[in-house]
Design an enzyme around this catalytic site. Structure first.
Site, mmCIF file in Angstrom:
data_model
loop_
_atom_site.group_PDB
_atom_site.id
_atom_site.type_symbol
_atom_site.label_atom_id
_atom_site.label_comp_id
_atom_site.label_asym_id
_atom_site.label_seq_id
_atom_site.Cartn_x
_atom_site.Cartn_y
_atom_site.Cartn_z
ATOM 1 N N HIS A 64 116.569 -44.466 78.085
ATOM 2 C CA HIS A 64 117.726 -43.913 77.367
ATOM 3 C C HIS A 64 118.836 -44.938 77.128
ATOM 4 O O HIS A 64 119.973 -44.569 76.867
ATOM 5 C CB HIS A 64 118.274 -42.692 78.122
ATOM 6 C CG HIS A 64 117.315 -41.538 78.128
ATOM 7 N ND1 HIS A 64 117.397 -40.478 79.004
ATOM 8 C CD2 HIS A 64 116.239 -41.286 77.337
ATOM 9 C CE1 HIS A 64 116.414 -39.627 78.756
ATOM 10 N NE2 HIS A 64 115.692 -40.093 77.767
ATOM 11 N N GLY A 98 114.389 -37.863 91.414
ATOM 12 C CA GLY A 98 115.676 -37.357 90.942
ATOM 13 C C GLY A 98 115.799 -37.095 89.455
ATOM 14 O O GLY A 98 116.771 -37.520 88.832
ATOM 15 N N THR A 99 114.840 -36.387 88.917
ATOM 16 C CA THR A 99 115.020 -35.930 87.532
ATOM 17 C C THR A 99 114.639 -34.462 87.444
ATOM 18 O O THR A 99 113.725 -34.003 88.129
ATOM 19 C CB THR A 99 114.215 -36.767 86.510
ATOM 20 O OG1 THR A 99 114.410 -36.206 85.201
ATOM 21 C CG2 THR A 99 112.731 -36.789 86.803
HETATM 22 P P1 OAD Z 1 119.607 -34.076 85.677
HETATM 23 O O1 OAD Z 1 121.064 -33.930 85.998
HETATM 24 O O2 OAD Z 1 119.027 -33.165 84.668
HETATM 25 O O3 OAD Z 1 118.760 -33.885 87.010
HETATM 26 C C1 OAD Z 1 119.088 -34.585 88.172
HETATM 27 C C2 OAD Z 1 118.047 -34.293 89.228
HETATM 28 O O4 OAD Z 1 118.406 -35.029 90.387
HETATM 29 C C3 OAD Z 1 117.964 -32.824 89.644
HETATM 30 O O5 OAD Z 1 116.610 -32.414 89.706
HETATM 31 C C4 OAD Z 1 118.620 -32.806 91.028
HETATM 32 O O6 OAD Z 1 118.037 -31.838 91.894
HETATM 33 C C5 OAD Z 1 118.278 -34.193 91.528
HETATM 34 N N1 OAD Z 1 119.154 -34.732 92.569
HETATM 35 C C6 OAD Z 1 120.453 -34.450 92.837
HETATM 36 N N2 OAD Z 1 120.881 -35.170 93.886
HETATM 37 C C7 OAD Z 1 119.835 -35.934 94.291
HETATM 38 C C8 OAD Z 1 119.644 -36.908 95.321
HETATM 39 N N3 OAD Z 1 120.627 -37.259 96.154
HETATM 40 N N4 OAD Z 1 118.429 -37.480 95.415
HETATM 41 C C9 OAD Z 1 117.421 -37.156 94.589
HETATM 42 N N5 OAD Z 1 117.542 -36.257 93.604
HETATM 43 C C10 OAD Z 1 118.739 -35.652 93.461
HETATM 44 O O7 OAD Z 1 119.376 -35.609 85.304
HETATM 45 P P2 OAD Z 1 118.143 -36.269 84.545
HETATM 46 O O8 OAD Z 1 116.895 -35.509 84.815
HETATM 47 O O9 OAD Z 1 118.185 -37.701 84.861
HETATM 48 O O10 OAD Z 1 119.823 -38.388 78.712
HETATM 49 O O11 OAD Z 1 118.582 -36.045 83.058
HETATM 50 C C11 OAD Z 1 117.760 -36.504 82.042
HETATM 51 C C12 OAD Z 1 118.553 -36.900 80.835
HETATM 52 O O12 OAD Z 1 119.443 -35.848 80.502
HETATM 53 C C13 OAD Z 1 119.502 -38.056 81.045
HETATM 54 O O13 OAD Z 1 118.875 -39.325 80.997
HETATM 55 C C14 OAD Z 1 120.449 -37.902 79.909
HETATM 56 C C15 OAD Z 1 120.596 -36.409 79.869
HETATM 57 O O14 OAD Z 1 120.582 -35.873 78.606
HETATM 58 C C16 OAD Z 1 120.570 -38.792 77.680
HETATM 59 O O15 OAD Z 1 121.767 -38.765 77.713
HETATM 60 C C17 OAD Z 1 119.785 -39.259 76.499
#
Ligand code: OAD
Length: 232
Positions: free
Chosen positions: A104, A175-176
């Protein structure tokens, strides 16, 4: 050498103090997503978008890689490691990972708004050169813009990411939420005999049919558990 591909999202940087996107006080800092993370937002108000990304860049300087970033980098001593991240921060690189694919985009890079992929116009920002001035132009005369993949834009690194995942012996998701495609679909390119792990303290939309081993822990703790499983 065995190959491990990490697919990381905002959760890997959460313990560095960077907010995830879908938490209550998400990473867009209460700015409307359509204004700061969508190509239409840029067309409508590039100055607003420029200031928002200047702010994120300044914040990033105050953050440090955490143990999860460092352990991923340390695995390079014994494995061929590739990181495919949805994050735009540079914490994997700062932790020492040598092969990082940013699906991204990258917060510390700016590019031409006429041709985003023209590498001749790419500029790497540094700690002492963080701020893009309002109205600052690229060499081709177009406005400089953040090198970020916004909603509504293609994902140029997707094919490279697919190639890496499909040649991995082990794929580890950290963590996604599995909410944003095409990144969320990458796990389906893993080989049938690849070992799959998912580290996340919460329930995600990860597919349940692929035989993933879930480590329901925060990234730092979950990575320590993974190191043991990898006999590191
Ligand atoms: P999200 O905010 O959707 O998800 C974050 C994930 O991290 C969730 O599943 C949480 O449970 C988990 N999480 C929280 N704290 C954590 C920790 N300490 N250790 C491990 N995991 C933890 O974020 P992404 O999946 O990265 O794109 O979001 C994907 C995309 O959405 C981003 O890249 C962004 C956004 O739209 C763009 O902007 C193009």
């Amino acid at each position: 050498m065995k190959k491990i591909v990490f697919l990381t999202g905002a959760g890997v940087s959460a313990e560095s103090g960077i907010k995830t996107f879908r938490s209550d006080d998400g990473l867009w800092e209460n700015h409307p997503v359509e204004k700061v993370a969508d190509i239409c937002g840029w067309y409508e108000n590039p100055l607003y978008v420029n200031q928002f990304y200047n702010m994120l860049r300044s914040q990033l300087q105050t953050k440090q890689p955490n143990l999860a970033h460092r352990l991923i980098a340390q695995l390079e001593e014994k494995f061929d490691v590739v990181v495919v991240t949805q994050n735009v921060d540079n914490l994997h690189e700062r932790a020492g990972s040598s092969s990082v694919i940013h699906l991204h985009g990258e917060l510390m890079k700016v590019c031409s708004s006429k041709d985003k992929e023209d590498v001749l116009q790419h500029r790497e920002l540094t700690e002492n050169d963080l701020i893009v001035k309002d109205g600052e132009l690229s060499a081709d005369g177009s406005l400089l813009r953040p090198y970020i993949v916004w909603f509504g834009e293609p994902v140029p690194m997707l094919d490279k990411a697919i190639e890496e995942v499909s040649s991995a012996d082990v794929v580890v998701v950290v963590g996604t939420s599995f909410k944003v495609y095409p990144a969320a679909g990458l796990i389906h390119y893993a080989r049938k005999d690849a070992q799959l792990f998912c580290i996340d303290p919460n329930q995600t939309s990860a597919p349940t049919s692929l035989g993933i081993t879930f480590i329901k822990k925060k990234a730092t703790e979950g990575m320590q558990e993974l190191m043991k499983l990898m006999k590191f």
